[in-house]
Design a protein around this motif. Sequence first.
Motif, PDB file in Angstrom:
ATOM      1  N   ASP A   3       0.968  -2.392  16.232  1.00  0.00           N
ATOM      2  CA  ASP A   3       0.804  -0.939  16.179  1.00  0.00           C
ATOM      3  C   ASP A   3       2.187  -0.399  15.867  1.00  0.00           C
ATOM      4  O   ASP A   3       3.049  -0.320  16.741  1.00  0.00           O
ATOM      5  N   LEU A   4       2.425  -0.034  14.607  1.00  0.00           N
ATOM      6  CA  LEU A   4       3.771   0.230  14.104  1.00  0.00           C
ATOM      7  C   LEU A   4       3.940   1.680  13.693  1.00  0.00           C
ATOM      8  O   LEU A   4       3.120   2.223  12.948  1.00  0.00           O
ATOM      9  N   ALA A   5       5.011   2.315  14.193  1.00  0.00           N
ATOM     10  CA  ALA A   5       5.330   3.687  13.794  1.00  0.00           C
ATOM     11  C   ALA A   5       5.891   3.693  12.377  1.00  0.00           C
ATOM     12  O   ALA A   5       6.733   2.859  12.022  1.00  0.00           O
ATOM     13  N   LEU A   6       5.432   4.636  11.550  1.00  0.00           N
ATOM     14  CA  LEU A   6       5.841   4.692  10.144  1.00  0.00           C
ATOM     15  C   LEU A   6       6.753   5.866   9.826  1.00  0.00           C
ATOM     16  O   LEU A   6       7.406   5.868   8.781  1.00  0.00           O
ATOM     17  N   ALA A   7       6.770   6.894  10.710  1.00  0.00           N
ATOM     18  CA  ALA A   7       7.558   8.114  10.434  1.00  0.00           C
ATOM     19  C   ALA A   7       7.130   8.673   9.082  1.00  0.00           C
ATOM     20  O   ALA A   7       5.961   8.931   8.858  1.00  0.00           O
ATOM     21  N   ASP A   8       8.063   8.813   8.150  1.00  0.00           N
ATOM     22  CA  ASP A   8       7.753   9.374   6.836  1.00  0.00           C
ATOM     23  C   ASP A   8       7.747   8.301   5.750  1.00  0.00           C
ATOM     24  O   ASP A   8       8.142   8.553   4.604  1.00  0.00           O
ATOM     25  N   ALA A   9       7.324   7.104   6.078  1.00  0.00           N
ATOM     26  CA  ALA A   9       7.341   5.991   5.128  1.00  0.00           C
ATOM     27  C   ALA A   9       6.419   6.266   3.942  1.00  0.00           C
ATOM     28  O   ALA A   9       5.405   6.952   4.071  1.00  0.00           O
ATOM     29  N   ARG A  10       6.773   5.703   2.803  1.00  0.00           N
ATOM     30  CA  ARG A  10       5.987   5.869   1.588  1.00  0.00           C
ATOM     31  C   ARG A  10       5.259   4.591   1.170  1.00  0.00           C
ATOM     32  O   ARG A  10       4.314   4.641   0.395  1.00  0.00           O
ATOM     33  N   GLN A  49       1.245   8.474  10.238  1.00  0.00           N
ATOM     34  CA  GLN A  49       2.421   8.138  11.027  1.00  0.00           C
ATOM     35  C   GLN A  49       2.421   6.731  11.616  1.00  0.00           C
ATOM     36  O   GLN A  49       3.450   6.265  12.083  1.00  0.00           O
ATOM     37  N   ARG A  50       1.284   6.027  11.602  1.00  0.00           N
ATOM     38  CA  ARG A  50       1.222   4.719  12.249  1.00  0.00           C
ATOM     39  C   ARG A  50       0.366   3.757  11.431  1.00  0.00           C
ATOM     40  O   ARG A  50      -0.559   4.169  10.742  1.00  0.00           O
ATOM     41  N   LEU A  51       0.686   2.466  11.565  1.00  0.00           N
ATOM     42  CA  LEU A  51      -0.110   1.391  10.980  1.00  0.00           C
ATOM     43  C   LEU A  51      -0.602   0.493  12.108  1.00  0.00           C
ATOM     44  O   LEU A  51       0.188   0.036  12.934  1.00  0.00           O
ATOM     45  N   VAL A  52      -1.913   0.264  12.151  1.00  0.00           N
ATOM     46  CA  VAL A  52      -2.513  -0.666  13.101  1.00  0.00           C
ATOM     47  C   VAL A  52      -3.246  -1.738  12.297  1.00  0.00           C
ATOM     48  O   VAL A  52      -4.078  -1.406  11.445  1.00  0.00           O
ATOM     49  N   PHE A  68      -4.390   3.269   8.726  1.00  0.00           N
ATOM     50  CA  PHE A  68      -3.305   4.230   8.876  1.00  0.00           C
ATOM     51  C   PHE A  68      -3.793   5.353   9.797  1.00  0.00           C
ATOM     52  O   PHE A  68      -4.928   5.817   9.663  1.00  0.00           O
ATOM     53  N   LEU A  69      -2.930   5.806  10.708  1.00  0.00           N
ATOM     54  CA  LEU A  69      -3.278   6.881  11.633  1.00  0.00           C
ATOM     55  C   LEU A  69      -2.292   8.026  11.507  1.00  0.00           C
ATOM     56  O   LEU A  69      -1.112   7.815  11.292  1.00  0.00           O
ATOM     57  N   LYS A  70      -2.809   9.242  11.646  1.00  0.00           N
ATOM     58  CA  LYS A  70      -1.943  10.410  11.620  1.00  0.00           C
ATOM     59  C   LYS A  70      -1.263  10.579  12.972  1.00  0.00           C
ATOM     60  O   LYS A  70      -1.727  10.092  13.979  1.00  0.00           O
ATOM     61  N   PHE A  97       0.840  -1.199   0.000  1.00  0.00           N
ATOM     62  CA  PHE A  97       0.000   0.000   0.000  1.00  0.00           C
ATOM     63  C   PHE A  97       0.878   1.252   0.000  1.00  0.00           C
ATOM     64  O   PHE A  97       1.936   1.267   0.629  1.00  0.00           O
ATOM     65  N   ARG A  98       0.420   2.277  -0.701  1.00  0.00           N
ATOM     66  CA  ARG A  98       1.090   3.570  -0.632  1.00  0.00           C
ATOM     67  C   ARG A  98       0.598   4.290   0.624  1.00  0.00           C
ATOM     68  O   ARG A  98      -0.609   4.334   0.899  1.00  0.00           O
ATOM     69  N   VAL A  99       1.540   4.855   1.380  1.00  0.00           N
ATOM     70  CA  VAL A  99       1.193   5.570   2.615  1.00  0.00           C
ATOM     71  C   VAL A  99       0.962   7.039   2.274  1.00  0.00           C
ATOM     72  O   VAL A  99       1.874   7.715   1.802  1.00  0.00           O
ATOM     73  N   PRO A 100      -0.235   7.568   2.489  1.00  0.00           N
ATOM     74  CA  PRO A 100      -0.501   8.978   2.193  1.00  0.00           C
ATOM     75  C   PRO A 100       0.330   9.893   3.099  1.00  0.00           C
ATOM     76  O   PRO A 100       0.828   9.483   4.150  1.00  0.00           O
TER      77      PRO A 100
END
Length: 485
Positions: free
Chosen positions: A426-433, A383-386, A483-485, A376-379
């Motif tokens: 519950d994973l932190a994504l930072a600036d992942a794409r 900042q997080r994936l659950v 995805f969560l901001k 998936f593309r991260v908009p």
Amino acid sequence: MSPEFGNSLSHVFRSSGIVEQRVGAPVGDRLHSGWPIRLIAGLCLVGTFAMVWGQPANGWAESPTLVTVVTAGGDEVQGTLIEIGQDGATVNMDSGDVQFQADELSLIRFAHPAKQPVPTVVKLMGGSVIWVTSVTWTGDQVTLAPARQARLVVPATDVLSIRFRSGNQATDPVWLGWENEPRRGDRLAVRRNEQALDSIDGTVIGVTPRSVEFQMGGNTIEAPLAKLEGVILSGSSSGNGQSGNNAAKSKSSIRVVDTSGSTFAAQSVSLAAADDSVEIVISGSVKHTVSLSQLSSIEYAGGVLALADAEIADSKFMGEFAGSASVSSRPVDQKREKRIQAWFAPVSTESATSESADLKSSDSRIQMNTPGEISFRVPDDYQRLVVSVRRSEQVDEFLPVDVEVWVDGQRKWNATLSDRQTLGLDLALADARRVTLKALPSQGSASGATADSKRNASDRGLNESLDAAVGLGGKLEWFSGRFLK
């Protein structure tokens, strides 16, 4: 000014060296002469007025109303918050007061540092996640003490889970999986040790500062908090139709984040009468007040994107009878390859329990055959994936399957499904794409599963090979992804 006050100032200034460095004369002479004392008093008075009016000498950084506004178009402006309400916000800038409509706002960010977190976290219907110093459950009401804030009383039916301890890499997947799996009763989670959790199903009757009152099999016990991981209520599972209806009913479009890490899913936000705090309304029309000095951000448009609604970058089945893994000397049959991918590649499906478009996000699932992956593309700004993962209900045998989550080409999470368990993350994504979910045959079963897949593909055709893969436990579903901001 009294000589005692002068002596006190003398002591403070002497210890800091300020007077001697700047004046260069004996401290006692300067402090006991007439005009320097009046000058010092005047400077103290000016400093006091500056603090009262929120205009310290080093700028607005200490003012609780200094904000950075991020518009829906991505522009950023700074100013002083004047007004905030259901229709939007007004910010004072150099050019004057500027009003932003709610649909023009993406984020209002405050310049306040994060505070030390507390261990207990409570999740509510509608998406609020509140870090608290204590929880009391009496009758049909639960009283929460959010960190550094006034108490908050919510209906017991609004509580999804209470976790009394901080998680770790061993306990988080199990706890998060339990939060999302369907169940008819409540669950009491016991911390066996730092690496494992046990569970007891029953009904939560109440919570005190020392124990949880829990009923099972007609008997009531008092479980000490020191032995518990937490409690998960029956309405918390996304597979429960009642939970989905309640979530849709209390849908919130604003997320208020405080400096202690709590996130309030708000239906409305407004400045309180004193103008030094905001009043938020969360699920069930419960009102709560948070000081402006404790705000980290106010996020509009909900800040939640269901994984099933995110843009899919790639989706494929990677079995050995798929063209991508075929022997190089054998030409790939494009029609056959399309057929295989159409039958075996991961797909997003809407659960049969979904009753409306509002419930699609919570009830949609990603079906995946092993080995398979979906990306998936991260908009921007998320900042997080659950997400949680489990075997498909069609599975009747349990060969081990490795599940992995990759972020921008690097593996960030992995676990093994060995039976009909549910795991979550519950994973932190930072600036992942880009985020990729994978399912792979476990090391101990990879060769056998592959040989069986090849034999099925050649001898019984694609239909029967799919049935065999399902029977061996190779069919999974990722669910409650967002995805969560």
